[in-house]
Design a protein around this motif. Structure first.
Motif, mmCIF file in Angstrom:
data_model
loop_
_atom_site.group_PDB
_atom_site.id
_atom_site.type_symbol
_atom_site.label_atom_id
_atom_site.label_comp_id
_atom_site.label_asym_id
_atom_site.label_seq_id
_atom_site.Cartn_x
_atom_site.Cartn_y
_atom_site.Cartn_z
ATOM 1 N N UNK A 124 50.662 0.559 -4.733
ATOM 2 C CA UNK A 124 51.187 1.385 -3.648
ATOM 3 C C UNK A 124 50.258 1.249 -2.440
ATOM 4 N N UNK A 129 44.063 2.069 8.213
ATOM 5 C CA UNK A 129 43.089 2.980 8.823
ATOM 6 C C UNK A 129 42.337 3.792 7.762
ATOM 7 N N UNK A 167 55.460 2.604 5.200
ATOM 8 C CA UNK A 167 56.401 3.233 6.116
ATOM 9 C C UNK A 167 55.681 3.806 7.314
ATOM 10 N N UNK A 169 54.809 3.543 11.639
ATOM 11 C CA UNK A 169 54.512 2.492 12.618
ATOM 12 C C UNK A 169 53.162 1.794 12.405
ATOM 13 N N UNK A 170 52.273 2.400 11.619
ATOM 14 C CA UNK A 170 50.925 1.833 11.504
ATOM 15 C C UNK A 170 50.882 0.594 10.623
ATOM 16 N N UNK A 205 59.625 4.299 -7.062
ATOM 17 C CA UNK A 205 58.942 3.213 -6.362
ATOM 18 C C UNK A 205 58.808 1.936 -7.190
ATOM 19 N N UNK A 209 62.310 0.331 -5.902
ATOM 20 C CA UNK A 209 61.731 -0.484 -4.835
ATOM 21 C C UNK A 209 61.375 -1.886 -5.336
#
Lengths: 254, 106
Positions: A124, A129, A167, A169-170, A205, A209
């Motif tokens: 995962x 950051x 998920x 924008x980063x 997930x 996924x």
């Protein structure tokens, strides 16, 4: 939830056999029910003056292990006789965990007519950051893959480490599983297997996924054979590993 | 007793007993056990809209998971993400709000 219940039932049997009625084994959830607080209250009501709290995440991440522990500590705040509390450290390098993981891969490979070209170890993801700010998750995932590879006795080229579920924008930890499997197919790796070492139980997930979205990405890029290796769930080897981790963390208490 | 041995804290008293020196109306006390609490992520109570929304709200409001300032994140979460299905269907965890109804949106 069903898998967590099965895991707990097996752990309970194993630990009660070892320690008798000195221990009370139960499970809780970080979000939703049964809540951490409700289970801490139940344990205290049953006479637990010590609690070993075990987040079922092999690798530490702030977003998983730490938040589970935060919730546990919050649950202790209002208790008159606060139990002595311990939390279990990440177990990604425990030999029995690596063994259980390796066995699950070997079992899956043994059932295949053609050996996959590459094993994708998909963890995962978290935003990049978080890594830069000090979360050791990425490092622990990389080490898990390395230990798995060493235990299997494979070459470096036979296993790749990827991160899924991005998920927002980063930028997240890379490579992204969904892109990497397509890249592999384009490079001519037409047969791959995917294992999800960071999940102790199958969930949306992994089942949806990996086995749907990521499979599709691979097949659309020309991949031919996609094998999803289920999580360790309530495998006996997994229960052995988790029970051993508990026993080690009970030292000095029992 | 060996110096290194741990005292057996439960042995002085039965696990459930009335304390000799406590007020007579003190409730019975149970103690001396070790709880082992396994923790996992969790699931919504049901896969219908409100239980799913409640669960996702708890999950996505956790600052360990999403560490943006709540002043920015909460309006976005409450007004957009938790309201517009397609957006959170993009994420694996949040697939299939209407699983019960047998609809698949992807």
């Amino acid at each position: 939830m069903t898998i967590t219940k099965d895991q707990t039932a097996k752990m309970k049997a194993r630990l009660e056999e070892a320690y008798g009625d000195k221990v009370v084994v139960d499970f809780c959830m970080r979000y939703g029910n049964p809540s951490t607080k409700s289970k801490v209250d139940e344990l205290v009501a049953q006479g637990c003056t010590k609690i070993l709290f075990f987040p079922l995440y092999p690798q530490y991440a702030g977003a998983t292990s730490a938040t589970a522990c935060d919730e546990f500590f919050r649950a202790l705040q209002h208790i008159k006789w606060q139990p002595i509390a311990r939390t279990v450290e990440p177990y990604y390098e425990h030999p029995l965990y690596i063994e259980a993981l390796a066995q699950s891969v070997e079992r899956a490979y043994a059932g295949l007519e053609n050996r996959p070209d590459v094993l994708v170890a998909s963890y995962h993801g978290v935003p990049k950051r978080y890594l830069m700010e000090g979360d050791p998750y990425h490092c622990q995932c990389q080490k898990t893959s390395r230990l798995l590879k060493e235990r299997l006795g494979w070459a470096d080229t036979e296993i790749v480490t990827t991160f899924q579920s991005r998920f927002g924008p980063e930028e997240w930890l890379k490579p992204y599983t969904v892109e990497e499997v397509a890249r592999l197919a384009e490079q001519g790796k037409k047969r791959i297997a995917v294992v999800a070492p960071a999940f102790s139980a199958d969930c949306i997930e992994t089942l949806e996924e990996i086995n749907e979205e990521i499979r599709e990405s691979f097949e659309e890029a020309g991949g031919e054979e996609f094998t999803y290796i289920p999580c360790l769930n309530d495998d006996d080897a997994h229960i052995d590993a988790l029970s051993a981790v508990v026993s080690q963390n009970l030292k000095g208490w029992i | 007793m060996n110096m290194l041995q741990q005292p057996d804290q439960g042995s002085a008293m039965k696990p459930e007993s009335t304390l000799a020196h406590a007020p007579a109306d003190h409730p019975k006390v149970t103690f001396g056990k070790i709880g082992i609490l396994l923790a996992n992520l969790g699931t919504p109570d049901h896969y219908s809209y409100w239980p799913m929304r409640r669960y996702l709200n708890e999950f996505l409001s956790d600052k360990r998971v999403i560490d943006y300032s709540p002043w920015i994140w909460q309006p976005l979460l409450q007004l957009v993400i938790l309201t517009k299905r397609p957006v959170f269907l993009r994420r694996g965890l949040q697939v299939d709000l209407e699983r019960g109804a047998g609809t698949k949106a992807r």
